[in-house]
Scaffold this motif. Sequence first.
Motif, short mmCIF file in Angstrom:
data_model
loop_
_atom_site.label_atom_id
_atom_site.label_comp_id
_atom_site.label_asym_id
_atom_site.label_seq_id
_atom_site.Cartn_x
_atom_site.Cartn_y
_atom_site.Cartn_z
N GLY A 17 0.81 -1.21 0.00
CA GLY A 17 0.00 0.00 0.00
C GLY A 17 0.85 1.26 0.00
N LEU A 18 1.90 1.28 0.82
CA LEU A 18 2.79 2.44 0.85
C LEU A 18 3.53 2.62 -0.47
N THR A 19 3.91 1.51 -1.08
CA THR A 19 4.63 1.58 -2.35
C THR A 19 3.72 2.09 -3.45
N ILE A 20 2.47 1.65 -3.45
CA ILE A 20 1.50 2.19 -4.41
C ILE A 20 1.32 3.69 -4.20
N LEU A 21 1.23 4.10 -2.93
CA LEU A 21 1.06 5.53 -2.61
C LEU A 21 2.25 6.33 -3.11
N ALA A 22 3.47 5.81 -2.91
CA ALA A 22 4.66 6.51 -3.39
C ALA A 22 4.64 6.67 -4.91
N GLY A 23 4.23 5.62 -5.61
CA GLY A 23 4.13 5.71 -7.06
C GLY A 23 3.09 6.73 -7.50
N LEU A 24 1.96 6.78 -6.79
CA LEU A 24 0.93 7.76 -7.12
C LEU A 24 1.41 9.18 -6.86
N ILE A 25 2.22 9.35 -5.82
CA ILE A 25 2.78 10.68 -5.56
C ILE A 25 3.61 11.14 -6.74
N TRP A 26 4.46 10.25 -7.27
CA TRP A 26 5.29 10.65 -8.41
C TRP A 26 4.45 10.85 -9.66
N LEU A 27 3.42 10.06 -9.84
CA LEU A 27 2.54 10.27 -10.98
C LEU A 27 1.87 11.65 -10.88
N GLY A 28 1.46 12.02 -9.65
CA GLY A 28 0.87 13.33 -9.46
C GLY A 28 1.86 14.46 -9.68
N LEU A 29 3.09 14.28 -9.20
CA LEU A 29 4.12 15.30 -9.39
C LEU A 29 4.42 15.51 -10.87
N LEU A 30 4.46 14.41 -11.63
CA LEU A 30 4.76 14.51 -13.05
C LEU A 30 3.65 15.17 -13.84
N THR A 31 2.42 14.99 -13.43
CA THR A 31 1.28 15.46 -14.23
C THR A 31 0.59 16.70 -13.70
#
Length: 399
Positions: A17-31
């Motif tokens: 769950g934390l790893t998915i959250l970290a990936g979503l953070i980077w997806l949000g930062l990129l977009t």
Amino acid sequence: MMQGLIGGWPMVNVTLGLTILAGLIWLGLLTLWGQFWRADQRLDPNQPPPALWPRVTVVIPARNEAPLIGTALRSHFTQTYPGDLSIVLVDDQSTDGTAAIAQSTVASLGHSEKLTLLSGAPLPVGWAGKLWALDQGFRHLQQQPNPPDYVLFTDADIEHGVATLQQLVTQAETYQLDLVSLMEQLRCQSFWERLLIPAFVFFFQMLYPFPWVNQPEKSTAAAAGGCALIRFSALERIDGLRAIKDALIDDCALGAVVKAGGSIWLGLSTTTHSLRPYPDLRSIWNMITRSAYTQLNYSPGLLVGTILGMGLTYLVSPLGVMLGLLWGQMLLVLVGLGGWLLMAVAYWPTVQLYRGNWLWTLALPLIAVLYTLMTVDSARRHWQGQGGAWKGRVYSDMG
């Protein structure tokens, strides 16, 4: 057996769950975060020139800059700028012959009449040294019968590209900007510079997305103090540097007060360079710790939040990869790799700006750990009354 040692499936699920959250953070930062990572805000060298070139005065604060001041001054007197250009050098009580070297350098170039050398007054209580020196330069110009149209605030360790001033003025005149600044290319030669300096620029862009800085409707404001062209009328409007006299992060403070009443622009440069070396970890560490805790407004709560945020954003993805391999959880490995890849994609344009190998992008988690430790050490130094040390002065009681 391994799952029993780590607490079984709940631990795996929490980590996933934390790893998915970290990936979503980077997806949000990129977009969603201002396209900060593109590192594409540059001056256009092909912009049509203004009909009339305004008068510009360069104001340079210099405190014990004997090794670098000569190179910096030469870069100003070799500019292609077609308009009137002069320099005010504020010698901030140097003890190493900075003023004498400046005078001899300018004399050798045949431009002695274009240099005004001011002997800096003692630093008043409540002022940061650089801002006090800059304000003295501004007050001197304000007293002249014919002050310049623009002032270029720059540092004594900056070597400007030959067309820098011409492009800065063109940008300001074309878009009617009160402030145009460039983040100069920092020196990136030693191992530690190659590891840490591009990340410094990357983190700065993340804190202050340049495209947002350059949009008048956005409140985001910042500047780069090493190369900041400001309209003289805007300087008079904000009463010189008094409003930000105690700011340790002076460039961003300047950007904020100017943008409150006008438009600003901030970009990156590949032709204007910082001459100051950071050859080892200690020198970079001291540079970062000087103002890192200031960025957090000296707040212990923000410090804790920063530590947790940096851990989640930069460490969870690679840890997910390692733990996934250890636990035999391929989904965790893939999710971790995805977040790590997004992180590397975001960092790559800045690494390219510094002509680095793509492998440096994979080191961003380690780099983030070092910067987090520097931030913690910055707080420690502040609490011990040692913060903000620079050129023999300590500003830990300011901010």
